[in-house]
Scaffold this active site. Structure first.
Site, PDB file in Angstrom:
ATOM      1  N   PHE A 143     -22.772 -12.081 -12.060  1.00 58.97           N
ATOM      2  CA  PHE A 143     -22.686 -10.680 -12.452  1.00 58.97           C
ATOM      3  C   PHE A 143     -22.638 -10.473 -13.957  1.00 58.97           C
ATOM      4  O   PHE A 143     -22.971  -9.395 -14.452  1.00 58.97           O
ATOM      5  CB  PHE A 143     -21.459 -10.020 -11.818  1.00 58.97           C
ATOM      6  CG  PHE A 143     -20.134 -10.455 -12.406  1.00 58.97           C
ATOM      7  CD1 PHE A 143     -19.644  -9.889 -13.576  1.00 58.97           C
ATOM      8  CD2 PHE A 143     -19.371 -11.438 -11.789  1.00 58.97           C
ATOM      9  CE1 PHE A 143     -18.430 -10.289 -14.122  1.00 58.97           C
ATOM     10  CE2 PHE A 143     -18.153 -11.845 -12.327  1.00 58.97           C
ATOM     11  CZ  PHE A 143     -17.683 -11.262 -13.493  1.00 58.97           C
ATOM     12  N   GLU A 182     -24.334  -9.120  -6.243  1.00 59.29           N
ATOM     13  CA  GLU A 182     -24.264  -7.824  -5.578  1.00 59.29           C
ATOM     14  C   GLU A 182     -23.431  -6.813  -6.355  1.00 59.29           C
ATOM     15  O   GLU A 182     -23.427  -5.621  -6.029  1.00 59.29           O
ATOM     16  CB  GLU A 182     -23.697  -7.984  -4.156  1.00 59.29           C
ATOM     17  CG  GLU A 182     -22.326  -8.592  -4.063  1.00 59.29           C
ATOM     18  CD  GLU A 182     -22.332 -10.113  -3.992  1.00 59.29           C
ATOM     19  OE1 GLU A 182     -21.426 -10.678  -3.368  1.00 59.29           O
ATOM     20  OE2 GLU A 182     -23.258 -10.732  -4.578  1.00 59.29           O
ATOM     21  N   LYS A 217     -31.795 -14.147  -6.174  1.00 58.43           N
ATOM     22  CA  LYS A 217     -30.647 -13.544  -5.500  1.00 58.43           C
ATOM     23  C   LYS A 217     -29.643 -13.153  -6.582  1.00 58.43           C
ATOM     24  O   LYS A 217     -28.862 -13.965  -7.035  1.00 58.43           O
ATOM     25  CB  LYS A 217     -30.016 -14.534  -4.523  1.00 58.43           C
ATOM     26  CG  LYS A 217     -29.299 -13.877  -3.313  1.00 58.43           C
ATOM     27  CD  LYS A 217     -28.145 -12.966  -3.665  1.00 58.43           C
ATOM     28  CE  LYS A 217     -26.902 -13.709  -4.081  1.00 58.43           C
ATOM     29  NZ  LYS A 217     -25.738 -12.758  -4.317  1.00 58.43           N
ATOM     30  N   CYS A 259     -19.427 -17.173 -19.852  1.00 57.17           N
ATOM     31  CA  CYS A 259     -19.102 -18.589 -19.664  1.00 57.17           C
ATOM     32  C   CYS A 259     -18.997 -19.313 -20.994  1.00 57.17           C
ATOM     33  O   CYS A 259     -18.454 -20.419 -21.066  1.00 57.17           O
ATOM     34  CB  CYS A 259     -20.136 -19.266 -18.773  1.00 57.17           C
ATOM     35  SG  CYS A 259     -21.770 -19.423 -19.516  1.00 57.17           S
ATOM     36  N   SER A 276     -19.097 -19.777 -10.928  1.00 54.93           N
ATOM     37  CA  SER A 276     -17.846 -20.508 -11.047  1.00 54.93           C
ATOM     38  C   SER A 276     -18.022 -21.948 -10.572  1.00 54.93           C
ATOM     39  O   SER A 276     -18.922 -22.255  -9.775  1.00 54.93           O
ATOM     40  CB  SER A 276     -16.751 -19.831 -10.230  1.00 54.93           C
ATOM     41  OG  SER A 276     -17.015 -19.953  -8.839  1.00 54.93           O
ATOM     42  N   GLU A 299     -10.156 -21.054 -15.665  1.00 56.39           N
ATOM     43  CA  GLU A 299     -11.083 -20.122 -16.305  1.00 56.39           C
ATOM     44  C   GLU A 299     -10.656 -18.699 -15.939  1.00 56.39           C
ATOM     45  O   GLU A 299     -10.717 -18.309 -14.773  1.00 56.39           O
ATOM     46  CB  GLU A 299     -12.517 -20.374 -15.848  1.00 56.39           C
ATOM     47  CG  GLU A 299     -13.516 -19.454 -16.517  1.00 56.39           C
ATOM     48  CD  GLU A 299     -14.947 -19.711 -16.071  1.00 56.39           C
ATOM     49  OE1 GLU A 299     -15.866 -19.492 -16.876  1.00 56.39           O
ATOM     50  OE2 GLU A 299     -15.157 -20.123 -14.912  1.00 56.39           O
TER      51      GLU A 299
END
Length: 511
Positions: free
Chosen positions: A164, A191, A188, A296, A241, A396
């Site tokens: 995202f 969402e 993909k 990240c 992740s 994280e």
């Protein structure tokens, strides 16, 4: 990959648009009956829904890409490059539209959204010259009358599963190279902010890309597993992740796929006593709180070699006081977090820090935002004296929480960083060239900055970390990206008789 199933009568009664799939070069309305809410994070309200694919829709998306592959594979490099150049020009002209979409669904400020598009565009530009990187090798007369040469060919259908936090840039790390090399792509997206993917798909069509070469499949874990296990999908690129990256890598490879799975991070900035503390404070602010820390490559730990911690904290605190947190469409410095659930999870680490004996210098929960009160707000947070055993240090956080860890020496700082589970990015701030050179040699991290807080390499190099930050042997974009999306074929050739093609005095042309 977790979602909320919003098919209850309460949700069904509301009149909101639904983001559908993009299959066969057109919008593809979902019939699965499952959707997830898409929020405007600055307002805290649902603005649309996104379809969650079922088995039939997964099959339709992959079948479309599979059917389009032979023709696209056999399309000349010259014609593929024409499409890439057109896509690049359209993206450059209309990136403002895409930035507004990203801000409306992710929450990052518009200038930051434009920045991620520009970094993704670097890979598009790299891919326009992919013909150079696809060149093979040739050896004449390896045996009497025999030549050997190599060529690189595409794999087939490739899947991209993106996160995202960068709905435009991260997919762009992969699909330009995959498409330029002759593959077909099923993307993909997350969402949480799905609309950027459909916008990019429509732009590809406008640029002349044949139907089926770029497909968007929206969904949750069911869609992910469909890509990981389907017999026609040859490779998977993933960013997310570490636990999910590990799952994607293990599941994909078990099903015979090539997989590059980029995982999480805990990035450190080592600050030596000779560093320019004003430069360091600016860098810590930029790298720790840009995009609300949902990067990240964000710096989440400043490792201060004493005796500089106190003056550095003072400078960082002064700068935090000047930041404006609010709606990214209002010219603010930092926007909201992507969902309320994520905001609350990030905020919970502040309580953990207090319980573990750390000092909260600036508490982002106290922020007064320039935006709607219902937005998912958490201001910049600065925590000093974080124990390295605390979850605030080891996990994280993926939010605007910057920790200060004090160490007595350079060697202690390097040991601290190298002992971590992650190895994505790191930076050193110093005016000592010898120390910087020693650091880049000794540090066990995949991407290193020297007085550069966010060392994301340009597209001609490859992006990826070490240790639990990368699963698989190949990084994103650059030369490693080209190798990932192609396979080498060696050909041994002997011709017993010469052949003649006839006379043609016209200037030779590529087609």
């Amino acid at each position: 990959m977790t979602t909320t199933d919003t098919t209850s009568p309460v949700h069904a009664a509301t009149d909101l648009p639904t983001v559908g799939h993009w299959i066969d070069g057109a919008d593809y309305p979902s019939r699965s009956g499952r959707t997830a809410d898409v929020y405007d994070p600055a307002l805290g309200v649902v603005t649309k829904r996104v379809a969650l694919a079922d088995g039939a829709e997964i099959e339709a998306a992959i079948a479309s890409a599979h059917a389009a592959f032979p023709a696209w594979r056999d399309t000349s490099l010259a014609k593929r490059q024409t499409v890439l150049f057109k896509f690049r020009e359209l993206l450059d002209a209309r990136k403002g539209e895409l930035a507004e979409i990203i801000t409306g669904e992710h929450g990052k400020v518009v200038s930051d959204a434009l920045g991620e598009i520009s970094r993704g565009q670097e890979v598009v530009e790299f891919a326009t010259g992919l013909a150079h990187h696809l060149k093979g090798e040739f050896s004449e007369q390896v045996s009497t009358g025999i030549d050997v040469y190599s060529i690189r060919q595409p794999l087939g259908v490739v899947g991209i599963i993106s996160p995202f936090n960068f709905p435009a840039m991260v997919p762009s790390w992969f699909f330009p190279i995959a498409i330029a090399a002759g593959n077909t792509v099923v993307l993909k997206p997350s969402e949480k902010d799905p609309s950027a993917a459909n916008w990019l798909a429509a732009l590809w069509k406008e640029a002349g890309l044949p139907d089926g070469v770029f497909t968007v499949l929206h969904g949750d874990k069911e869609a992910v597993d469909g890509l990981l296990t389907h017999r026609h999908v040859k490779a998977i690129s993933f960013v997310g992740s570490t636990p999910i990256a590990r799952y994607v890598y293990e599941t994909g490879t078990r099903n015979g796929k090539r997989v590059q799975a980029l995982g999480g991070a805990k990035n450190h900035m080592l600050v030596l006593p000779d560093a320019d503390l004003d430069l360091v404070a600016d860098a810590a602010i930029n790298a720790g709180f840009g995009s609300a820390g949902e990067r990240c490559m964000a710096i989440s730990v400043v490792v201060a070699v004493e005796p500089i911690a106190d003056p550095l904290i003072e400078k960082i605190t002064e700068r935090i006081a000047t930041l404006r947190t609010g709606d990214g469409r209002r010219g603010c410095d930092m926007g909201p977090l992507v969902t309320r659930v994520h905001r609350d999870k990030v905020a919970s680490y502040i309580d953990i820090a207090i319980e573990d004996g750390a000092t909260v210098v600036v508490d982002g929960r106290d922020v007064v935002p320039d935006g709607d009160a219902n937005g998912f707000w958490l201001g910049p947070t600065l925590i000093d004296g974080v124990p390295i055993t605390s979850r605030v240090y080891t996990e994280e956080i993926f939010g605007p929480v910057l920790s200060i860890v004090r160490v007595p020496s350079y060697a202690d700082g390097v040991e601290l960083i190298n002992d971590g589970a992650f190895g994505n990015g790191t930076a050193i701030f110093t005016n000592d060239g010898g120390a910087a050179r020693r650091f880049q040699n000794e540090i066990q991290v995949g991407m290193v900055g020297v007085n550069v807080p966010i060392p994301v390499p340009v597209a001609t190099f490859s992006f990826g970390g070490w240790k639990d930050s990368l699963f698989g042997d190949t990084k994103a974009h650059g030369a490693e990206g080209v190798r990932f999306y192609t396979q080498q074929k060696a050909i041994t050739s002997r011709w017993l008789d010469p052949s003649h093609g006839g006379i043609n005095l016209g200037f030779p042309q590529h087609d």
